[in-house]
Design an enzyme around this catalytic site. Structure first.
Site, mmCIF file in Angstrom:
data_model
loop_
_atom_site.group_PDB
_atom_site.id
_atom_site.type_symbol
_atom_site.label_atom_id
_atom_site.label_comp_id
_atom_site.label_asym_id
_atom_site.label_seq_id
_atom_site.Cartn_x
_atom_site.Cartn_y
_atom_site.Cartn_z
ATOM 1 N N GLN A 76 -2.620 3.223 9.708
ATOM 2 C CA GLN A 76 -1.294 3.242 9.053
ATOM 3 C C GLN A 76 -0.282 4.072 9.854
ATOM 4 O OE1 GLN A 76 -4.193 3.709 7.441
ATOM 5 N NE2 GLN A 76 -4.111 3.059 5.310
ATOM 6 N N ASN B 127 -5.433 12.835 -0.454
ATOM 7 C CA ASN B 127 -4.590 12.060 0.465
ATOM 8 C C ASN B 127 -5.497 11.321 1.455
ATOM 9 O OD1 ASN B 127 -1.876 11.327 1.272
ATOM 10 N ND2 ASN B 127 -2.236 12.477 3.150
ATOM 11 N N LYS B 128 -4.902 10.564 2.330
ATOM 12 C CA LYS B 128 -5.651 9.742 3.286
ATOM 13 C C LYS B 128 -6.714 10.549 4.010
ATOM 14 C CE LYS B 128 -5.311 6.189 3.746
ATOM 15 N NZ LYS B 128 -6.220 5.263 3.006
ATOM 16 N N ARG C 110 -7.085 -0.512 -7.072
ATOM 17 C CA ARG C 110 -7.293 0.646 -6.176
ATOM 18 C C ARG C 110 -7.402 1.885 -7.064
ATOM 19 N NH1 ARG C 110 -4.235 1.167 -0.796
ATOM 20 N NH2 ARG C 110 -6.109 2.385 -0.437
ATOM 21 N N ASP D 221 -1.736 11.145 -2.766
ATOM 22 C CA ASP D 221 -2.020 10.023 -3.666
ATOM 23 C C ASP D 221 -2.305 10.497 -5.079
ATOM 24 O OD1 ASP D 221 -2.238 7.470 -1.847
ATOM 25 O OD2 ASP D 221 -3.019 9.180 -0.751
ATOM 26 N N ARG E 236 0.859 -1.181 0.000
ATOM 27 C CA ARG E 236 0.000 0.000 0.000
ATOM 28 C C ARG E 236 0.902 1.240 0.000
ATOM 29 N NH1 ARG E 236 1.859 2.100 3.827
ATOM 30 N NH2 ARG E 236 0.653 3.977 3.446
ATOM 31 N N GLY E 237 0.231 2.399 -0.170
ATOM 32 C CA GLY E 237 0.998 3.631 -0.264
ATOM 33 C C GLY E 237 1.249 3.933 -1.729
ATOM 34 N N ALA E 238 1.066 5.214 -2.090
ATOM 35 C CA ALA E 238 1.039 5.599 -3.505
ATOM 36 C C ALA E 238 2.203 5.033 -4.345
ATOM 37 C CB ALA E 238 0.998 7.115 -3.597
HETATM 38 O O1 MRU Z 1 -4.702 3.536 1.645
HETATM 39 P P1 MRU Z 1 -3.208 3.593 1.672
HETATM 40 O O2 MRU Z 1 -2.599 3.115 2.929
HETATM 41 O O3 MRU Z 1 -2.580 3.018 0.431
HETATM 42 O O4 MRU Z 1 -2.986 5.127 1.702
HETATM 43 C C1 MRU Z 1 -2.296 5.809 0.790
HETATM 44 C C2 MRU Z 1 -1.297 6.514 1.499
HETATM 45 O O5 MRU Z 1 -0.249 5.952 1.692
HETATM 46 C C3 MRU Z 1 -1.554 7.803 2.114
HETATM 47 O O6 MRU Z 1 -2.658 8.464 1.686
HETATM 48 C C4 MRU Z 1 -0.312 8.615 2.084
HETATM 49 O O7 MRU Z 1 -0.429 9.658 2.955
HETATM 50 C C5 MRU Z 1 -0.018 9.115 0.693
HETATM 51 S S1 MRU Z 1 1.575 9.035 0.301
HETATM 52 C C6 MRU Z 1 1.867 7.371 0.132
#
Ligand code: MRU
Length: 335
Positions: free
Chosen positions: A179, A230-231, A85, A220, A51-53
């Protein structure tokens, strides 16, 4: 980054197999997951083993390369990968690059290598925001686990500490999947960075008492006008930071910018299972992983995974090419 005595990337390829640090098992177990086919890699992205962008982007690039190696219907494979995703732009950037590449395997590797190199540069540019003592708030995990290496929002933290600056990181726990509490805290602990996990709703109070100097988060997807997805919870932190006059920075590689979006208004926002809100998984005192219900039995839940922060709340965006104001993002298209 090092785990114990060994240097790891979050995701890598050996032959036609993709190896991934299993983020669903962290921080309790450090395990490597093997994805032998492109469908296995899709499953790993969907279930958030990776996970993570940036890490999603690299895994998606490798999955596309696996599809070529499997001599399967690559157009269908591209669709399968892209439906895992929907929010992280890095995923779509990677599938398109590998799909049209002369050498898909080489291209997938280059995407992963460039992600790691960009994140290193982000650390070098971003560390200037840190003074001799800085208390920084971060949300979710934009550390090395969320990318191939180094991370985005945490890369400047690591670099500042390496240069002898004192850093305290306030880590939003980041409900519902945690996370922050699980992954960011694990990373910072292993890098010996001073940190405290805080409840998601504590930041405004900390800001009001003058305990936060800087907010630094990842992204993201970034729209042409500098709006960012973003999250979930990022928007709230941005509004609070503006109210208290605290600088609010985004750290992301250029690959996160999606010039197809004029603003953030129509960025697709992933909605995830209500069970992520209703249940929590953790370690019991007997060291077993257990999932328990944490809401009233029978209640439903709504679980949007991301939100969009308008450019007006953002002080600057740290990229591998330097730090830009949100207004300057549009001009990067021409570069
Ligand atoms: O849903 P995730 O854990 O894949 O979340 C994405 C992210 O990692 C966050 O939004 C993060 O802050 C962005 S940068 C990777």
């Amino acid at each position: 980054m090092r785990v114990g005595e060994k240097h790891y990337r979050t995701v890598w390829r050996e032959g036609s197999t993709i190896f991934l640090i299993d983020q669903n098992q962290l921080p309790f177990h450090f395990a490597i997951h093997e994805a032998k086919t492109y469908k296995d890699t899709c499953h790993a992205i969907k279930t958030m083993i990776v996970r993570g962008a940036g890490a999603i982007g690299a895994a998606a690039g490798y999955a596309m390369a696996q599809a070529f190696l499997e001599h399967t219907d690559v157009e269908q494979a591209k669709k399968d990968i892209e439906t895992t995703r929907p929010t992280a732009q890095n995923l779509f950037y990677a599938t398109s690059r590998v799909f049209t590449a002369h050498d898909p395997v080489k291209e997938a590797q280059s995407i992963a290598d460039k992600d790691a190199a960009a994140c290193k540069r982000i650390g070098e540019y971003g560390q200037v925001l840190f003074h001799s003592h800085t208390r920084v708030l971060t949300h979710c995990n934009a550390g090395w686990l969320a990318f191939v290496d180094y991370g985005t929002a945490l890369s400047p933290v690591y670099e500042a500490q390496r240069r002898g600056k004192s850093v305290l990181v306030w880590v939003d726990e980041t409900r519902p999947r945690g996370q922050g509490a699980r992954l960011t805290a694990w990373e910072l602990h292993h890098e010996h960075v001073m940190h405290m996990v805080i409840p998601d709703n504590a930041a405004a109070s900390l800001m009001s008492h003058g305990n936060i100097d800087l907010v630094l988060v990842g992204a993201d997807r970034i729209a042409q006008n500098g709006d960012i997805a973003n999250k979930i919870g990022t928007l709230e932190k941005a509004i609070c930071a503006k109210a208290f006059g605290i600088p609010f920075y985004i750290a992301a590689p250029i690959a996160t910018i999606d010039f197809a979006y004029v603003s953030g208004k129509n960025i697709p926002i992933e909605e995830r299972s209500q069970n992520e809100v209703l249940y929590q998984t953790g370690m019991t005192k007997h060291k077993a992983l257990e999932t328990i219900l944490v809401a009233s039995p029978g209640s439903g839940a709504y679980n949007p995974a991301f939100d969009v922060t308008p450019a007006e709340y953002i002080t600057g965006i740290i990229t591998e090419k330097g730090i830009f104001t949100p207004e300057e993002i549009a001009m990067l298209k021409a570069r």
